[in-house]
Design a protein around this motif. Structure first.
Motif, mmCIF file in Angstrom:
data_model
loop_
_atom_site.group_PDB
_atom_site.id
_atom_site.type_symbol
_atom_site.label_atom_id
_atom_site.label_comp_id
_atom_site.label_asym_id
_atom_site.label_seq_id
_atom_site.Cartn_x
_atom_site.Cartn_y
_atom_site.Cartn_z
ATOM 1 N N TYR A 59 -80.488 75.805 47.217
ATOM 2 C CA TYR A 59 -80.856 75.314 48.525
ATOM 3 C C TYR A 59 -81.972 74.279 48.378
ATOM 4 O O TYR A 59 -82.755 74.312 47.432
ATOM 5 N N GLY A 60 -82.056 73.367 49.340
ATOM 6 C CA GLY A 60 -83.122 72.383 49.335
ATOM 7 C C GLY A 60 -84.456 73.030 49.652
ATOM 8 O O GLY A 60 -84.528 74.064 50.339
ATOM 9 N N SER A 61 -85.546 72.413 49.169
ATOM 10 C CA SER A 61 -86.865 73.020 49.365
ATOM 11 C C SER A 61 -87.967 71.982 49.251
ATOM 12 O O SER A 61 -87.763 70.879 48.737
ATOM 13 N N ALA A 74 -94.019 77.400 48.654
ATOM 14 C CA ALA A 74 -92.771 76.662 48.882
ATOM 15 C C ALA A 74 -92.044 77.207 50.098
ATOM 16 O O ALA A 74 -92.240 78.361 50.498
ATOM 17 N N MET A 75 -91.186 76.361 50.664
ATOM 18 C CA MET A 75 -90.290 76.794 51.740
ATOM 19 C C MET A 75 -88.945 76.119 51.528
ATOM 20 O O MET A 75 -88.890 74.926 51.195
ATOM 21 N N ASN A 76 -87.862 76.869 51.706
ATOM 22 C CA ASN A 76 -86.548 76.245 51.566
ATOM 23 C C ASN A 76 -85.959 75.888 52.924
ATOM 24 O O ASN A 76 -86.528 76.189 53.979
ATOM 25 N N GLU A 77 -84.804 75.231 52.894
ATOM 26 C CA GLU A 77 -84.198 74.699 54.111
ATOM 27 C C GLU A 77 -83.768 75.778 55.098
ATOM 28 O O GLU A 77 -83.509 75.486 56.273
ATOM 29 N N HIS A 78 -83.717 77.034 54.653
ATOM 30 C CA HIS A 78 -83.319 78.134 55.534
ATOM 31 C C HIS A 78 -84.513 78.926 56.060
ATOM 32 O O HIS A 78 -84.337 79.988 56.655
ATOM 33 N N GLY A 79 -85.714 78.401 55.828
ATOM 34 C CA GLY A 79 -86.903 79.047 56.366
ATOM 35 C C GLY A 79 -87.418 80.206 55.541
ATOM 36 O O GLY A 79 -88.182 81.035 56.052
ATOM 37 N N LEU A 80 -87.034 80.293 54.271
ATOM 38 C CA LEU A 80 -87.597 81.305 53.379
ATOM 39 C C LEU A 80 -88.817 80.706 52.691
ATOM 40 O O LEU A 80 -88.743 79.616 52.102
ATOM 41 N N PHE A 81 -89.930 81.412 52.754
ATOM 42 C CA PHE A 81 -91.233 80.897 52.314
ATOM 43 C C PHE A 81 -91.882 81.886 51.360
ATOM 44 O O PHE A 81 -91.747 83.107 51.507
ATOM 45 N N PHE A 82 -92.617 81.349 50.371
ATOM 46 C CA PHE A 82 -93.485 82.229 49.580
ATOM 47 C C PHE A 82 -94.770 81.513 49.224
ATOM 48 O O PHE A 82 -94.842 80.286 49.180
ATOM 49 N N CYS A 214 -96.546 77.062 58.641
ATOM 50 C CA CYS A 214 -95.103 76.823 58.579
ATOM 51 C C CYS A 214 -94.402 77.510 59.739
ATOM 52 O O CYS A 214 -94.530 78.736 59.914
ATOM 53 N N ASP A 215 -93.681 76.728 60.513
ATOM 54 C CA ASP A 215 -92.802 77.257 61.558
ATOM 55 C C ASP A 215 -91.457 77.508 60.888
ATOM 56 O O ASP A 215 -90.676 76.576 60.670
ATOM 57 N N LEU A 216 -91.199 78.765 60.554
ATOM 58 C CA LEU A 216 -90.030 79.080 59.738
ATOM 59 C C LEU A 216 -88.717 78.899 60.500
ATOM 60 O O LEU A 216 -87.682 78.633 59.886
ATOM 61 N N LYS A 217 -88.743 79.036 61.807
ATOM 62 C CA LYS A 217 -87.517 78.860 62.584
ATOM 63 C C LYS A 217 -87.160 77.386 62.757
ATOM 64 O O LYS A 217 -85.992 77.013 62.698
ATOM 65 N N LYS A 218 -88.147 76.554 62.940
ATOM 66 C CA LYS A 218 -87.906 75.135 63.193
ATOM 67 C C LYS A 218 -87.923 74.295 61.918
ATOM 68 O O LYS A 218 -87.524 73.131 61.944
ATOM 69 N N GLY A 219 -88.417 74.870 60.830
ATOM 70 C CA GLY A 219 -88.497 74.111 59.592
ATOM 71 C C GLY A 219 -89.573 73.034 59.616
ATOM 72 O O GLY A 219 -89.434 71.993 58.973
ATOM 73 N N ILE A 220 -90.647 73.294 60.343
ATOM 74 C CA ILE A 220 -91.756 72.347 60.467
ATOM 75 C C ILE A 220 -92.975 72.908 59.725
ATOM 76 O O ILE A 220 -93.289 74.093 59.828
ATOM 77 N N ILE A 221 -93.668 72.033 58.973
ATOM 78 C CA ILE A 221 -94.874 72.442 58.249
ATOM 79 C C ILE A 221 -96.026 71.546 58.685
ATOM 80 O O ILE A 221 -95.911 70.307 58.666
ATOM 81 N N TYR A 222 -97.142 72.171 59.069
ATOM 82 C CA TYR A 222 -98.360 71.457 59.426
ATOM 83 C C TYR A 222 -99.326 71.598 58.251
ATOM 84 O O TYR A 222 -99.657 72.723 57.855
#
Length: 422
Positions: A59-61, A74-82, A214-222
């Motif tokens: 997946y993209g990240s 990191a966060m991937n395109e599906h909203g998985l973050f660590f 990180c807004d995991l639902k919208k895929g936005i990172i501040y």
């Protein structure tokens, strides 16, 4: 050159067991919103950010990390973050018998969409990092993972930090402050989470280098640089991934800051970073020509510059490996088992690196350990480029005098020679 290279080795060791020294990380899922937020605290600036578009296998990240290109968060395109927080687990006292051959969180980032999917992988292997990592998904699930096990979130938030326990009490207030503020409110907005980051950031020798929400639902990172929460770099991950693979300096996305610049200029890696900035403006080979010429002019008082040129060579390899391996860190550099599986490819940057190493190894030096280290790295980049015979010869030179060889060079060199002899 030896003194400056020892400083480089110190920097390497600081990042050899999953990076950041002290962080405050938390997930929060309420009001139909799912966020994670983090302060990344350390002593080394020059944070990198790199975008890895999806492939048939991953997946993209987007990844954040130090110049060594290990992934700190990191966060991937599906909203998985660590995100990691360094810890002090004594791995030798734990019964860890089935480690993953590389970075297990990197595997999870590329192959999983949710915490539930990640648990399938985590249950197969021992987690062998000394760090504790928070893993969260857009469905609102999060867990803490450390060598002793997995802690699932209870309630609507979870905090990850790395304060040590002293006489039954935490050695600092950061996680307590985060817990108190999250417990006292039902708010879940960017401004509220930013206020928690502000209250828990650090200044001094150990600084909050950057912060993310990180807004995991919208895929936005501040993103906020160097604990300045008034200036934001906003990342729309899906849009950025469409632009293709790239590595960027995080600080390039922010206006000039006296505080950050002063902190950066006092760091041992500043000269190397300055050379890389010149490479962006004038090209790799032109810049290398210039600094080799400068080194010749300064000789024999060129130790500081030659050390920086060696750091430049190593950084070029890390960049090249990252690009040709879908954003992956240079496993070989960290002596990971998977790092000895050499993937061959051609990259002009490696030819430039080889020229730098040839110049440095041509200099007379009493530091045979450093000389053998340069032979080792020369061997590696020749193997990558398909020059197996030459690569093997360099490795043989690197380990032929064990008493005059760094332990890590001897370890890696012997393993590589054994593989080449099969």
């Amino acid at each position: 050159m030896q003194k400056h290279f020892l400083l480089l080795l110190t920097c390497i060791l600081l990042y050899s067991s999953n990076m950041v020294k002290a962080c405050t990380i938390f997930s929060c899922s309420r009001e139909g919103q799912t966020f994670v937020a983090a302060n990344e605290d350390d002593t080394t600036p020059f944070t990198r950010i790199w975008y890895n578009p999806s492939t048939k296998d991953r997946y993209g990240s987007v990844c954040f990390g130090a110049p060594d290109m290990q992934v700190a968060a990191a966060m991937n395109e599906h909203g998985l973050f660590f995100d990691y927080a360094a810890a002090n687990y004594n791995l030798s006292k734990l019964n860890l018998t089935n480690p993953y051959k590389s970075d297990i969180m990197w595997e999870i980032l590329g192959k999983c969409k949710t915490v539930k999917e990640a648990m399938v992988i985590l249950k197969k292997y021992d987690y062998i990092s000394q760090s504790q990592v928070l893993l969260a998904d857009k469905e609102g699930n999060s867990i803490l993972i450390n060598p002793k096990g997995i802690i699932e979130k209870s309630g609507d938030f979870q905090v990850n930090s790395n304060c040590n326990m002293i006489n039954g009490k935490l050695s600092c207030r950061r996680p307590e402050i985060a817990n108190e503020m999250l417990s006292a409110s039902k708010t879940n907005t960017v401004d509220f989470l930013k206020s928690i980051l502000d209250k828990t950031h650090q200044e001094g020798e150990l600084n909050t280098l950057y912060s993310t929400i990180c807004d995991l639902k919208k895929g936005i990172i501040y993103v906020y640089l160097f604990h300045d929460y008034n200036t934001v770099y906003k990342i729309d991950l899906k849009s950025e991934l469409k632009k293709g693979y790239r590595i960027e300096n995080l600080s390039d996305h922010f206006p000039a800051s006296f505080a950050y610049e002063s902190f950066s200029k006092n760091h041992v890696l500043y000269l190397k970073e300055s050379i890389f900035q010149e490479m962006k403006e004038k090209g790799i080979d032109t810049t290398i020509d210039h600094y080799i010429s400068e080194s010749e002019k300064l000789s024999p008082k060129n130790e500081k510059l030659n050390s920086a040129l060696l750091e430049v060579a190593l950084q070029l390899i890390k960049y090249s490996w990252n690009e040709h391996n879908n954003g992956r860190m240079w496993d070989y550099w960290f002596s990971q088992p998977d790092g000895y599986n050499i993937k061959q490819y051609k990259d002009p940057a490696l030819a430039s690196t080889e020229r730098l190493l040839q110049y440095l190894s041509s200099k007379e030096t009493k530091d045979l350990k450093l000389q053998n280290f340069i032979y080792e790295i020369s061997g590696f980049i020749n193997l990558v480029q398909g020059n197996t015979k030459v690569g093997k010869e360099f490795y043989q030179k690197a380990i032929c005098t064990p008493n005059e060889t760094y332990a890590v060079t001897l370890q890696r060199g012997n393993k590589m020679i054994n593989r080449l002899n099969k």
